[in-house]
Write an enzyme that holds these catalytic residues in place. Structure first.
Site, short mmCIF file in Angstrom:
data_model
loop_
_atom_site.label_atom_id
_atom_site.label_comp_id
_atom_site.label_asym_id
_atom_site.label_seq_id
_atom_site.Cartn_x
_atom_site.Cartn_y
_atom_site.Cartn_z
N LYS A 29 -5.92 3.90 8.67
CA LYS A 29 -4.91 4.78 8.08
C LYS A 29 -5.35 6.24 8.14
O LYS A 29 -4.56 7.14 8.44
CB LYS A 29 -4.63 4.36 6.64
CG LYS A 29 -3.99 2.98 6.53
CD LYS A 29 -3.83 2.56 5.09
CE LYS A 29 -3.18 1.19 4.99
NZ LYS A 29 -3.05 0.72 3.60
N SER A 59 0.80 -1.22 0.00
CA SER A 59 0.00 0.00 0.00
C SER A 59 0.84 1.27 0.00
O SER A 59 0.28 2.37 -0.12
CB SER A 59 -0.95 0.01 1.21
OG SER A 59 -0.23 0.00 2.41
#
Length: 802
Positions: free
Chosen positions: A733, A690
């Protein structure tokens, strides 16, 4: 024995004895002629004396020290008369010392004592002649000596009996006297006196005198021992009879008690409701127990087994609270938020109120530490009106801890599942299996595989513990498992779990939790009244933002507890104070300097991008640094990166190279340039795809020599052609970026569906920009490309969408 046999054989030849020999002083040993003895030699002069002896005639003069403490003896420190010996063997040891085997040859007296040039002591010698005429008087003395010695050997247990046989075969009076003297258990002074008697007849007379005295002493000792033994035997006999009488009385009483215990077990077995299979097993063991002696080991094993079976709640259940409003009220009282968990419990209750019988759900709470996974399970039990049990699976490596040990093993017992059911006292508790992602496995088995039967609704109604060896129905149990990450849970076990994800708390949620739950609880635990401890406006927010950095509220709880202790101390020292107010300006006084600074530096930088990562302890921001230098087109990666992240960096570099014309980068630069990618906090392992768009952005920034906007964070996997692929853990996140003061977040367009999970108060303060290609990312973070005109923004929040 072999030593004495050697003494009994006369030597054919006597070695020629020189007038001067090396001196070897010994401690606490009297050596007689014809006596073979091993010696350990460590003193320097003694070592040199032995070495000189071995290099010449193998002869050495051995004499005993008067004082064993003296290291370097002088003439006055040793006896005048000693023994000339032959060195039979000598062995050098690794530590420099010597081991020697010597044999006595003849008595001698030293006449001159001096230090030789080679560093050892040498002495002049006067050798004694010990020849004796064979006379009837000598023969009589020898026979008397042998008879006394045989009597002495019989009385002294420290001397082997066969010594007397060897002694009786010696014909030489001098040899006889020396042999007997060497075996007498007497003082060294007496042994030296015997050594100094040159005349064998006088020597035998002295030995007869000593033997008579020793025999008399040994007879006295024996009489004392017999008297004491008789007294002890009498006492022991009385004690034995008394103990035997007690044992008989105890046995009679124990039989009554054992029969009573047996009757109690029978009565309990009749009253206890249990399945027919368990009933049959219990009846069979009861029949065996009745035929056994009460105190036999097997009877104890059977009795323990029956107690386990009878104590289990086979058909004992608690009545569920089916009042949905009451259950919701209880859940809301204990926890703020966590709506998904609460809804799932209420759904279970709603179905249960209609069908009456339903298989217990197998829930799995996944989330960072400290977000309330275990505590909400307790609230679930309270809202349902059920008992609650918990076992920690962290570090469990033995399958027997789940299924139990078979009864063939000593000290065997049921596994933790059955033990916890017994502890709960009902067959339908809320059962939490904590930290199932930390289960281990080794040669003793795989506990996660053993859990398959426990957590499968289609199998757990016939759970078979190895100890019980009968099926127990676990289908009524509401199992709740907890874990920080799914990565370590085996696929077969994961397939049986109903996942409920727990996210990090926002600052607003933390403030509500602190005000409604943590502060009141800590005040109570520290003996404070609400009016004595006051949080001023903004102080709690500063504690949350600047003194904690976590997904949950454990550190927040510790900091509030720290404040409570400081307040209690202040009130106790100053009795006039009625209360203490915690204000933003005095927080440093109580908690010290702030640990964390939320606002990031506003300065833009070339080659430094902010990525977002998701770990088992919550979301984290990830600083990615890229630098370039002259070289040969190599890519260096540091920061303890995993294989997936390394491949992601390589893919990002390939994309930048392939887009060099579009990005206005000199294509020739790559052939003579090395790139170094570093992710700080090098001790922490990092992996996953990611960070792809953050890596590509940092590489493009370095190649274009243009800075990246500092207030932007990004997450997404990048392909070789620049497409941005979806990622997991978006909520975690985003919350991590929000905590760090980020104002804009770029995320994959395919993850727009996950925005509904992010709290509204966080979304309103962030620019959430979905992207599908690296062109969009670079234009937003570095500069806009003329050909990219359609930059997509999230329109969900009015003026915050672009």
């Amino acid at each position: 024995m072999s030593e004495l046999d050697r003494f009994s054989n006369d030597k054919n030849e006597m070695p020629k004895i020189p007038d001067v020999l090396p001196l070897l002083p010994v401690r606490d040993i009297i050596l007689y002629p014809a006596m073979v003895l091993p010696l350990a030699v460590g003193r320097e002069k003694s070592i040199k004396a032995l070495e000189e002896s071995m290099s010449t005639n193998r002869l050495v003069f051995i004499v005993t020290q008067k004082n064993i403490q003296i290291e370097d003896p002088t003439p006055k420190d040793v006896y005048n008369i000693g023994t000339i010996c032959e060195v039979l063997q000598m062995l050098k040891m690794p530590d420099g010392t010597l081991k020697a085997l010597v044999e006595g040859i003849s008595r001698a007296q030293w006449t001159d004592f001096k230090l030789s040039d080679k560093g050892y002591i040498e002495v002049g010698l006067k050798v004694f002649d010990e020849n004796t005429l064979k006379m009837p008087e000598v023969e009589a003395i020898m026979r008397q000596t042998i008879a006394l010695f045989e009597q002495y050997v019989k009385l002294n247990p420290r001397i082997p009996i066969d010594i007397s046989v060897s002694v009786s075969n010696i014909a030489d009076p001098a040899r006889l006297a020396d042999t007997i003297a060497s075996h007498l258990v007497i003082k060294n002074n007496d042994k030296q006196t015997i050594l100094e008697l040159v005349d064998p007849v006088k020597r035998l007379e002295k030995i007869i005198q000593i033997l008579n005295a020793e025999i008399e002493i040994l007879n006295i000792e024996r009489r004392i021992q017999n008297r004491v033994r008789n007294q002890i035997e009498k006492t022991q006999k009385e004690y034995y009879l008394t103990e035997q009488m007690k044992a008989i009385q105890k046995e009679l009483k124990q039989k009554d008690e054992a029969q009573k215990d047996l009757d109690d077990l029978k009565g309990k077995l009749k009253k206890t409701k249990m399945p027919q299979a368990a009933k049959s097993a219990a009846d069979k063991e009861m029949s065996r127990l009745e035929k056994m002696m009460p105190m036999s080991p097997e009877a104890t094993v059977i009795r323990t087994y029956l107690e386990w079976i009878l104590d289990l709640p086979w058909e004992k259940s608690t009545i569920d609270n089916l009042d949905l409003n009451r259950a919701k009220e209880v859940l809301d009282q204990d926890h703020y938020g966590l709506e998904k968990v609460k809804d799932r419990v209420l759904e279970y209750l709603a179905v249960l109120s209609r069908v009456q019988k339903i298989k217990g759900p197998i829930l799995c709470f996944i989330g960072p530490p400290g977000v309330g996974k275990t505590s909400i399970a307790k609230s679930v039990a309270r809202s349902l009106g059920r008992n609650f049990v918990r076992i920690s699976m962290g570090g469990v490596k033995d399958e027997a801890e789940i299924r139990g040990h078979r009864r063939t093993y000593i000290g065997s017992m049921p596994g933790k599942i059955i033990q916890s059911i017994k502890k709960a006292g009902s067959n339908n508790p809320v059962f939490i299996l904590d930290e199932i992602d930390k289960i281990g496995s080794d040669w003793r088995g795989d506990p996660s595989s053993a859990l398959l039967e426990v957590l499968d609704p289609e199998q757990n109604y016939t759970f078979n513990d190895h100890y019980l060896d009968v099926d127990f129905d676990l289908s009524n149990v509401m199992f709740i498992t907890t874990a920080n990450t799914l990565n370590n849970i085996p696929v077969t076990l994961f397939d049986r779990l109903e996942l409920i994800r727990f996210s990090s708390y926002t600052d607003v949620e933390k403030r509500h939790i602190a005000e409604d739950f943590i502060v009141p609880k800590q005040l109570k635990e520290h003996g404070l009244k609400p009016e004595e401890f006051i949080f001023d406006d903004g102080a709690l927010d500063i504690v949350i933002k600047n003194y904690t950095h976590e997904a949950g509220v454990r550190n927040l709880t510790r900091e509030i507890a720290n404040l409570c202790r400081k307040v209690v101390k202040g009130l106790e020292f100053n009795k006039e104070l009625k209360s203490i107010t915690i204000k933003p300006e005095n927080l440093n006084k109580y908690l010290g300097i702030a640990y964390y600074e939320r606002e990031r530096i506003a300065e833009n930088d070339v080659g430094v991008a902010t990525g977002l990562a998701w770990t088992e302890v919550g979301g984290e921001t990830l600083t990615i640094e890229v630098n370039k230098m002259g070289g040969k087109n190599s890519l260096v990666l540091t920061g303890k990166l995993g294989d997936v992240m390394k491949e992601s960096a390589q893919a990002a570099l390939t994309y930048v190279r392939s887009s060099s014309q579009k990005l206005k980068i000199d294509e020739n630069m790559f052939s003579n340039t090395d790139f170094h990618v570093h992710v700080p906090e090098g001790a922490v392992p990092k992996d996953g795809p990611s960070a792809g768009i953050a890596l590509a952005t940092a590489l493009a920034s370095v190649c274009m020599n243009k800075p990246i906007k500092k207030k932007i964070a990004m997450t997404g996997e990048v392909t070789l052609r620049g497409r941005v692929l979806s990622i997991g853990g978006l909520k975690e996140k985003v919350l991590a970026a929000y905590r760090e003061g980020i104002t804009m977040i770029l995320f994959p367009e395919s993850n727009k569906k996950d925005l509904v999970d992010i709290p509204e108060d966080v979304i309103k303060k962030l620019q959430m920009i979905p992207v599908s290609h690296m062109d969009e990312v670079i234009s937003l973070t570095i500069e806009r490309l003329p050909e990219n005109k359609n930059i997509k923004m999230d329109k969900r929040n009015g003026e915050n969408g672009i």
